[in-house]
Design a protein around this motif. Structure first.
Motif, mmCIF file in Angstrom:
data_model
loop_
_atom_site.group_PDB
_atom_site.id
_atom_site.type_symbol
_atom_site.label_atom_id
_atom_site.label_comp_id
_atom_site.label_asym_id
_atom_site.label_seq_id
_atom_site.Cartn_x
_atom_site.Cartn_y
_atom_site.Cartn_z
ATOM 1 N N PRO A 15 29.560 -18.668 80.146
ATOM 2 C CA PRO A 15 28.917 -17.452 80.660
ATOM 3 C C PRO A 15 27.397 -17.490 80.532
ATOM 4 O O PRO A 15 26.688 -17.001 81.420
ATOM 5 C CB PRO A 15 29.518 -16.332 79.795
ATOM 6 C CG PRO A 15 30.776 -16.893 79.267
ATOM 7 C CD PRO A 15 30.547 -18.351 79.090
ATOM 8 N N ALA A 16 26.901 -18.078 79.438
ATOM 9 C CA ALA A 16 25.451 -18.172 79.266
ATOM 10 C C ALA A 16 24.830 -19.022 80.365
ATOM 11 O O ALA A 16 23.784 -18.664 80.943
ATOM 12 C CB ALA A 16 25.134 -18.763 77.887
ATOM 13 N N LEU A 17 25.453 -20.147 80.700
ATOM 14 C CA LEU A 17 24.934 -21.010 81.765
ATOM 15 C C LEU A 17 25.020 -20.327 83.126
ATOM 16 O O LEU A 17 24.102 -20.440 83.954
ATOM 17 C CB LEU A 17 25.704 -22.331 81.782
ATOM 18 C CG LEU A 17 25.472 -23.255 80.585
ATOM 19 C CD1 LEU A 17 26.425 -24.444 80.640
ATOM 20 C CD2 LEU A 17 24.017 -23.729 80.550
ATOM 21 N N ILE A 18 26.119 -19.628 83.371
ATOM 22 C CA ILE A 18 26.265 -18.925 84.654
ATOM 23 C C ILE A 18 25.183 -17.868 84.815
ATOM 24 O O ILE A 18 24.546 -17.753 85.883
ATOM 25 C CB ILE A 18 27.670 -18.298 84.762
ATOM 26 C CG1 ILE A 18 28.732 -19.385 84.910
ATOM 27 C CG2 ILE A 18 27.748 -17.330 85.936
ATOM 28 C CD1 ILE A 18 30.143 -18.862 84.941
ATOM 29 N N LEU A 19 24.945 -17.097 83.765
ATOM 30 C CA LEU A 19 23.911 -16.057 83.844
ATOM 31 C C LEU A 19 22.524 -16.664 84.045
ATOM 32 O O LEU A 19 21.712 -16.126 84.798
ATOM 33 C CB LEU A 19 23.937 -15.209 82.567
ATOM 34 C CG LEU A 19 25.042 -14.153 82.488
ATOM 35 C CD1 LEU A 19 25.121 -13.572 81.092
ATOM 36 C CD2 LEU A 19 24.792 -13.041 83.508
ATOM 37 N N TYR A 20 22.263 -17.776 83.379
ATOM 38 C CA TYR A 20 20.945 -18.400 83.528
ATOM 39 C C TYR A 20 20.749 -18.904 84.954
ATOM 40 O O TYR A 20 19.683 -18.703 85.549
ATOM 41 C CB TYR A 20 20.798 -19.545 82.533
ATOM 42 C CG TYR A 20 19.426 -20.180 82.583
ATOM 43 C CD1 TYR A 20 18.326 -19.551 82.004
ATOM 44 C CD2 TYR A 20 19.222 -21.400 83.225
ATOM 45 C CE1 TYR A 20 17.059 -20.121 82.058
ATOM 46 C CE2 TYR A 20 17.962 -21.974 83.278
ATOM 47 C CZ TYR A 20 16.888 -21.326 82.697
ATOM 48 O OH TYR A 20 15.634 -21.887 82.770
ATOM 49 N N MET A 21 21.763 -19.543 85.508
ATOM 50 C CA MET A 21 21.639 -20.047 86.874
ATOM 51 C C MET A 21 21.660 -18.929 87.900
ATOM 52 O O MET A 21 21.124 -19.073 89.000
ATOM 53 C CB MET A 21 22.754 -21.061 87.155
ATOM 54 C CG MET A 21 22.554 -22.382 86.441
ATOM 55 S SD MET A 21 23.830 -23.607 86.810
ATOM 56 C CE MET A 21 25.137 -23.065 85.723
ATOM 57 N N TRP A 22 22.271 -17.784 87.538
ATOM 58 C CA TRP A 22 22.321 -16.650 88.451
ATOM 59 C C TRP A 22 20.977 -15.942 88.554
ATOM 60 O O TRP A 22 20.551 -15.564 89.652
ATOM 61 C CB TRP A 22 23.386 -15.657 88.001
ATOM 62 C CG TRP A 22 23.268 -14.321 88.657
ATOM 63 C CD1 TRP A 22 23.680 -13.973 89.912
ATOM 64 C CD2 TRP A 22 22.674 -13.146 88.089
ATOM 65 N NE1 TRP A 22 23.379 -12.652 90.168
ATOM 66 C CE2 TRP A 22 22.761 -12.126 89.060
ATOM 67 C CE3 TRP A 22 22.092 -12.863 86.856
ATOM 68 C CZ2 TRP A 22 22.278 -10.840 88.825
ATOM 69 C CZ3 TRP A 22 21.608 -11.596 86.623
ATOM 70 C CH2 TRP A 22 21.706 -10.601 87.601
ATOM 71 N N GLY A 23 20.274 -15.738 87.428
ATOM 72 C CA GLY A 23 19.049 -14.970 87.517
ATOM 73 C C GLY A 23 18.186 -14.940 86.266
ATOM 74 O O GLY A 23 17.020 -14.564 86.341
ATOM 75 N N LEU A 24 18.751 -15.325 85.119
ATOM 76 C CA LEU A 24 17.945 -15.302 83.899
ATOM 77 C C LEU A 24 16.792 -16.297 83.959
ATOM 78 O O LEU A 24 15.798 -16.134 83.238
ATOM 79 C CB LEU A 24 18.815 -15.592 82.673
ATOM 80 C CG LEU A 24 19.823 -14.509 82.264
ATOM 81 C CD1 LEU A 24 20.542 -14.910 80.987
ATOM 82 C CD2 LEU A 24 19.155 -13.157 82.098
ATOM 83 N N ASP A 25 16.927 -17.319 84.810
ATOM 84 C CA ASP A 25 15.831 -18.285 84.939
ATOM 85 C C ASP A 25 14.578 -17.665 85.548
ATOM 86 O O ASP A 25 13.484 -18.223 85.442
ATOM 87 C CB ASP A 25 16.272 -19.482 85.779
ATOM 88 C CG ASP A 25 16.749 -19.077 87.161
ATOM 89 O OD1 ASP A 25 17.205 -17.921 87.318
ATOM 90 O OD2 ASP A 25 16.664 -19.906 88.087
ATOM 91 N N GLU A 26 14.731 -16.478 86.150
ATOM 92 C CA GLU A 26 13.587 -15.814 86.764
ATOM 93 C C GLU A 26 12.602 -15.273 85.734
ATOM 94 O O GLU A 26 11.450 -14.994 86.066
ATOM 95 C CB GLU A 26 14.068 -14.675 87.670
ATOM 96 C CG GLU A 26 14.915 -15.141 88.847
ATOM 97 C CD GLU A 26 15.425 -13.982 89.673
ATOM 98 O OE1 GLU A 26 14.958 -12.834 89.443
ATOM 99 O OE2 GLU A 26 16.294 -14.200 90.536
#
Length: 281
Positions: free
Chosen positions: A99-110
């Motif tokens: 879940p942490a990786l999914i969230l980061y690739m979804w938008g947390l990287d912004e």
């Protein structure tokens, strides 16, 4: 020369020199756990390919399998130390890292490094949550009713609820400039809830016995929920996540009421000179 793959029994004790046979009932729950692990790792691939719908579906499928493998092991009398350790490791990957990786690739990287720190904190909290759960299983001082409650929200529930920002975007909520910072704060908050001492109702005792007149309505409700989940998955998951978080204060109040009754009962037993009661009020 020792064999390359020495056989072992369900308790994890090697049998050197003899090739024993392991009952199939011991292997089936472990195979379910491995299937859940495959589903969780596949979710990472789907997220890398920007196929977030399939990534979320894989996480939900892994959570369903996680709820099945333990009950299956107990039903088949196939529990083992190996299976417990495998399940714990699979939970960390499926409900901490993925879940942490999914969230980061979804938008947390912004939000740059802060988004990655939020993802790291969530994964670390999941690891700490699982480690504490394994230790508390052997706690002899827990009151009897505590088996119906988790200390902090469990890792599968944390994984499902932490993905709420992704569900909302798939439902139609716009992904604006404020979405990523809010998702970052929300991710950290769910991680904190996992390692907190907040009592969360486990529901383990629910459904062990069902009244005969409630069997058919139960089947209808399960079929209705499955149909809604298949037809409106992101809306259903969004509503379930919000309702679960809203239910936590009620769970805490119930736990405190049971604890107060238990302590009062223990005090009465001590005052009367009898042994403390082990029966939940």
């Amino acid at each position: 020369m020792a064999p390359l793959f020495p056989p072992f029994d369900p308790e994890g004790k090697p049998r050197f020199g003899t090739f024993g046979r392991i009952p199939l009932r011991v292997l089936i729950p472990n195979l379910v756990t491995l299937l859940a692990l495959c589903s969780g790792l596949t979710a990472v691939r789907m997220a890398v390919e920007d196929r977030f719908e399939l990534a979320l579906a894989a996480i939900v499928f892994a959570a369903i399998l996680d709820g099945v493998d333990g009950r299956l092991a107990r039903a088949l009398k196939g529990t083992s130390r190996f299976g417990a350790e495998l399940d714990s490791l699979a939970d960390f990957v499926n409900f901490g890292c993925v879940p942490a990786l999914i969230l980061y690739m979804w938008g947390l990287d912004e939000v740059g490094s802060m988004g990655w720190i939020a993802a790291l904190l969530f994964a670390i909290c999941a690891a700490l949550r699982l480690a504490r759960f394994n230790v508390m299983l052997d706690d002899p001082d827990r009151p009897p009713f505590a088996a119906d409650f988790f200390t902090g929200i469990p890792a599968p529930a944390g994984a499902i609820t932490v993905l709420l920002p992704v569900y909302l975007e798939l439902v139609g909520v716009p992904h604006g400039s404020a979405t990523a910072p809010l998702a970052m704060i929300y991710t950290i908050a769910i991680g904190v809830l996992m390692i907190s001492k907040l009592p969360a109702w486990s529901g383990k005792t629910l459904g062990k016995k069902v009244r005969r007149d409630m069997v058919l309505p139960l089947f209808v409700l399960v079929a209705l929920f499955a149909g809604l989940l298949a037809s409106y998955p992101w809306l259903v998951l969004s509503v379930c996540s919000v309702l679960y978080l809203a239910f936590l204060p009620l769970s805490t109040l119930r736990y405190r009421a049971l604890l107060a009754d238990y302590e009062a009962e223990q005090a009465r037993e001590a005052a009367s000179g009898g042994a403390p009661s082990d029966v939940a009020p």
